[in-house]
Structure formats: structure tokens, C-alpha cells
Design a protein around this motif. Structure first.
Motif, short mmCIF file in Angstrom:
data_model
loop_
_atom_site.label_atom_id
_atom_site.label_comp_id
_atom_site.label_asym_id
_atom_site.label_seq_id
_atom_site.Cartn_x
_atom_site.Cartn_y
_atom_site.Cartn_z
N GLN A 190 8.57 -7.94 -1.00
CA GLN A 190 7.91 -7.56 0.25
C GLN A 190 6.39 -7.58 0.16
OE1 GLN A 190 9.94 -3.87 0.90
NE2 GLN A 190 11.83 -4.91 1.46
N THR A 191 5.88 -7.65 -1.06
CA THR A 191 4.44 -7.62 -1.28
C THR A 191 4.03 -8.73 -2.24
OG1 THR A 191 4.78 -5.22 -1.25
CG2 THR A 191 2.56 -5.96 -1.62
N ILE A 192 2.81 -9.26 -2.02
CA ILE A 192 2.28 -10.35 -2.85
C ILE A 192 0.95 -9.90 -3.42
CG2 ILE A 192 1.30 -12.69 -2.76
CD1 ILE A 192 3.28 -13.09 -0.30
N ALA A 193 0.72 -10.19 -4.71
CA ALA A 193 -0.59 -9.90 -5.31
C ALA A 193 -1.23 -11.21 -5.77
CB ALA A 193 -0.43 -8.94 -6.48
N THR A 194 -2.54 -11.30 -5.57
CA THR A 194 -3.27 -12.52 -5.95
C THR A 194 -4.44 -12.14 -6.86
OG1 THR A 194 -4.74 -12.35 -4.03
CG2 THR A 194 -2.73 -13.65 -3.76
N VAL B 194 -3.84 -7.60 -2.36
CA VAL B 194 -2.43 -7.35 -2.11
C VAL B 194 -2.15 -7.67 -0.65
CG1 VAL B 194 -0.58 -5.63 -2.12
CG2 VAL B 194 -2.34 -5.56 -3.90
N PHE B 195 -1.14 -8.51 -0.41
CA PHE B 195 -0.78 -8.95 0.94
C PHE B 195 0.65 -8.52 1.28
CE2 PHE B 195 -3.99 -11.98 -0.44
CZ PHE B 195 -4.75 -12.24 0.69
N SER B 196 0.91 -8.35 2.56
CA SER B 196 2.29 -8.12 3.02
C SER B 196 2.97 -9.48 3.14
CB SER B 196 2.29 -7.42 4.37
OG SER B 196 3.54 -7.62 5.01
N GLY C 276 6.92 -1.35 -8.21
CA GLY C 276 6.18 -1.97 -7.12
C GLY C 276 5.00 -1.17 -6.60
N ASN C 277 4.73 0.00 -7.19
CA ASN C 277 3.64 0.85 -6.67
C ASN C 277 2.34 0.70 -7.46
OD1 ASN C 277 4.63 2.03 -8.96
ND2 ASN C 277 4.66 4.12 -8.17
N ARG C 278 2.38 -0.10 -8.53
CA ARG C 278 1.19 -0.34 -9.35
C ARG C 278 0.99 -1.84 -9.54
NH1 ARG C 278 0.78 4.22 -8.35
NH2 ARG C 278 0.85 6.07 -9.67
N VAL D 135 -0.63 -15.52 -8.97
CA VAL D 135 -0.05 -14.92 -7.77
C VAL D 135 1.37 -14.48 -8.11
CG1 VAL D 135 0.76 -17.17 -6.91
CG2 VAL D 135 0.47 -15.28 -5.32
N CYS D 136 1.82 -13.38 -7.50
CA CYS D 136 3.19 -12.92 -7.77
C CYS D 136 3.72 -12.06 -6.63
CB CYS D 136 3.25 -12.13 -9.08
SG CYS D 136 2.28 -10.61 -9.01
N PHE D 137 5.04 -12.01 -6.52
CA PHE D 137 5.73 -11.08 -5.63
C PHE D 137 6.04 -9.79 -6.40
CE2 PHE D 137 7.19 -14.96 -3.36
CZ PHE D 137 7.00 -14.56 -2.04
#
Length: 415
Positions: free
Chosen positions: A316-320, A329-331, A357-359, A309-311
Motif C-alpha cells: 500500500q506504500t512505496i518508498a523512493t 514515501v508515496f501512497s 511497514g511503520n519504519r 524504490v520498494c513497496f
């Protein structure tokens, strides 16, 4: 206090002020995490001036120009397609990890062959082999943003500190009584934190090589750790299903974050240090408030363990990434799942955002890495060629180079 000069920081957007105080040069940063190409520069300058006394009337125009440059960078369209550049037969035994220095001009690989190797990214040539460990070199890091030191953590229970330029060993940190499985430099590069199978984390002094503190309290292996961006706190994640926040200066535990029902796979602070995200074998991620230690959200949806998991850099965004073969991808503000990234044929063990942050980049046991568009969830590229599981993938600081590390004993450079 006298302002000397400005530095621009593109990722995440910000302006660094260098100023003189009491005869010493100091720096502080103005974080502009909410900056977009649509932001009104005049209003932003006015806002900055209200809270930052170093920005006087005479400097306002200069700051406006810097904001404009940051916005220009944000407005650049990213159509970069990565091409396979080189395969490095990095080690005779499997790799454990890969890491870049800040500029991306060098990277390091750790291996079961008991060495860490330093590579030149542009040519793919080996610069140094760091030899001396008596077992697997598992955790590795550069002291970014400086990039002049390397730390290696090993199954031989020691951590070694090396000169990145010469490959010379400065210190061997001894004290853990089981394997070291994670480590990190603090942002000031004055401390190294190590996490071990012996249930403790330790802080070490980079200058003297001495142990500064032992962080005790976990009842099982410490598998992940992370300093916040100012270096005042450390977060540790353990197989005991808990997460701990530590005050670095005193070595005291500030909070224990309880709520997960499985081992913790990864922990991370966001950029402004207000939130911590944790991934767990219980198939969920949780978001915690740093100050109170309260759980503010549980991010659900994965059908198997969350392995990473990472910011993003703005926080502003989290990826799991999950063993179910999908990524999400979560807000970080609404806690909604924005997109599900589907396409891998096996578990995803690593995930990271591009600096912009766009990829999102994912590494999988299906022998591929994939590049995804964060907004649409579309897979932009499949990086193929490895002949075994990929367990490591990293971007450089500019976001235009990728390194993948695989169980096939090679790493690949993609430009």
C-alpha cells in the motif's frame, strides 16, 4: 479437499491453510492486507467464509482467534531503539551486498574478494566461506522462506548454487557472456533468475542445474529483476530505459513497459502482484498495472536520479531513494507523496521498509544509515560508525535486527 491445519503469517498479515487434495499436502494463503486493529473479526470471518470453502462453520472460531492474534501483533507499539552490536571485518576487499535468511539467524555478504561469506547473526561469527568464483561476487540471495540454499552471481559470468548448511557448491550455471549483476529465487525455490550485462536474463533449474530459458529482448544491461509472490511472472529492468514482464512457465514476454527516459535502477512487484513499481535515472518512479502493462502513475519530486524504490509488504506504500539526498514515501493508491525524508548529507542508494511497514531504513554515501517514522517522516535514529559509504541495509523478518554493509569493508549488526 480436507483442511489439515493453519499457519499464521504476521508480515504481511495472512493465514496459510494446509490441506489435503488427491493424496497430496498443499498450501494456500488468505491474504489480509487491509487488516487493522480496528477491523471487525466477525465480519472478516464471514467475508473469508464466502470465498474460501475450506473454512467451514466448525472452523470459524479458530479463524477468528487467528485474526485476533494478527491484530494483537499489529497493536504492539514499536519503540525499539537499535543499538550497535558488532562490527564484522567481513572481507579484505569491499563488500557488494548483504542478505538475510528468512529467520534472520544467518546472513550473507558478497565481496570484490571473489567470495561470499555466511554469518551467524547472534554471535557475529563466520560459518562458511563460499569460494570458487573467479571474479567479484556481486549478487547474492537465500532461497527464502526455506533458507537452505544460497545463490551467488559473479562478474565471472557464472552463477553458483550452494548448500547453506555445509557451504558445498551444488551447481555452476554457465551461459551468460557478461557479468551477472542481479539474481533471485522464485518463491517455490525451484528456479533461479539471473540478470546480466549481456542484455539477457536467464532462468535456471535449481534441482538439475540446467538452463530453462533465456529471456531476450532488452538492448542493454539487465540491472534488476523480481519474481511476483506466486512465481508466475518475472519483471526485469534495463539500462535500455524499459521494463519487461515475462511469463515464467513459457519464458515469453508479456509486456514491455515503455515511458522512462533514463536507465532503470530497480523494479518490484507488490504483494498481490497487481502493480509494479520502477525507479529510474530520469528522477522519477512509475507505477504500472501488471495485467495491462499500463502506466497508472508517475511519482515525481526528486531532483536527481532515483537509485532505489520498494513497496512495503502490504503493497500500500512505496518508498523512493534518490541521489538528491532525500527519500520519499508515496501512497500506492492515491499516488500522493505522504512524507519527504530529509537529513542525509549525501546520496541515498538503498531503501527498505520494516516488515511492520511503520519504519523506513535508508543507506547513504554520508556513511550513515537512518531509521524514519513512515507516518510523520521524523528521523528516529542515525546509525553511525561506518567510515565510508553505506550501500546496503536490510531488516530481518521480525524487524528487530538490521545489517548495514559499507565500502569500508565491514558490515555492522544492530539490535
Amino acid at each position: 479437499m480436507k483442511l489439515k491445519r493453519f499457519f499464521l503469517r504476521y508480515y504481511p498479515p495472512g493465514i496459510i491453510l494446509e490441506f489435503e487434495k488427491g493424496g497430496y499436502l498443499r498450501t494456500k494463503s488468505i491474504d489480509l492486507l487491509d487488516l487493522t486493529p480496528e477491523t471487525n473479526p466477525d465480519e472478516l470471518v464471514a467475508e473469508i467464509r464466502q470465498s474460501e470453502p475450506l473454512i467451514t462453520e466448525s472452523r470459524a472460531d479458530q479463524v477468528k482467534q487467528l485474526i485476533f492474534r494478527l491484530q494483537q501483533k499489529q497493536g504492539q507499539q514499536d519503540h525499539h531503539r537499535f543499538c550497535f552490536f558488532k562490527e564484522l571485518k567481513a572481507h579484505i576487499l569491499p563488500l557488494t551486498n548483504v542478505a538475510f535468511d528468512k529467520s534472520g539467524s544467518r546472513f550473507i555478504t558478497g565481496s570484490y574478494d571473489r567470495t561470499c561469506r555466511v554469518w551467524d547473526t547472534a554471535s557475529g561469527t563466520e560459518l562458511h566461506t563460499l569460494e570458487g568464483h573467479r571474479n567479484v561476487v556481486y549478487a547474492i540471495a537465500f532461497n527464502n522462506p526455506y533458507g537452505d540454499k544460497i545463490a551467488t552471481g559473479s562478474f565471472d559470468k557464472t552463477c553458483k548454487l550452494w548448500c547453506a548448511e555445509t557451504g558445498k557448491c551444488f551447481h555452476t550455471f554457465r551461459g551468460h557472456i557478461a557479468e551477472i549483476v542481479c539474481l533471485a529465487f522464485n518463491p517455490q525455490s525451484t528456479l533461479v533468475a539471473t540478470g546480466s550485462m549481456d542484455t539477457t536474463a536467464k532462468l535456471w533449474d535449481v534441482e538439475t542445474g540446467e538452463e530453462v530459458a533465456t529471456l531476450t529482448g532488452h538492448t542493454a544491461e539487465v540491472l534488476s529483476l523480481c519474481f511476483n509472490t506466486v512465481g508466475s511472472q518475472l519483471v526485469t529492468g534495463s539500462f535500455d530505459h524499459t521494463v519487461a514482464i515475462w511469463d515464467v512457465a513459457s519464458g515469453r514476454r508479456v509486456h514491455t513497459l515503455i515511458g522512462h527516459r533514463g536507465e532503470i535502477s530497480n523494479v518490484q512487484f507488490n504483494w498481490d502482484c497487481s502493480l509494479i513499481v520502477t525507479g529510474s535515472m530520469d528522477k522519477t518512479c512509475k507505477l504500472w498495472e501488471t495485467v495491462s502493462g499500463k502506466c497508472v502513475a508517475t511519482l515525481v519530486g526528486h531532483k536527481e536520479e532515483v537509485l532505489d524504490v520498494c513497496f512495503d509488504l502490504s503493497g500500500q506504500t512505496i518508498a523512493t531513494a534518490s541521489a538528491d539526498g532525500t527519500a520519499r514515501v508515496f501512497s500506492a493508491t492515491t499516488h500522493e507523496c505522504l512524507v519527504t525524508l530529509e537529513g542525509h548529507d549525501g546520496e541515498i542508494s538503498k531503501i527498505c521498509f520494516s516488515p511492520q511497514g511503520n519504519r523506513v531504513l535508508t543507506a547513504s554515501s554520508d556513511k550513515t544509515a537512518r531509521l524514519w517514522d513512515v507516518q510523520s517522516g521524523v528521523c528516529l535514529q542515525v546509525l553511525e560508525g561506518h567510515t565510508d559509504e553505506i550501500f546496503s541495509c536490510v531488516f530481518n523478518y521480525e524487524g528487530d535486527t538490521i545489517i548495514t554493509g559499507s565500502k569500508d569493508n565491514t558490515c555492522r549488526i544492530w539490535y
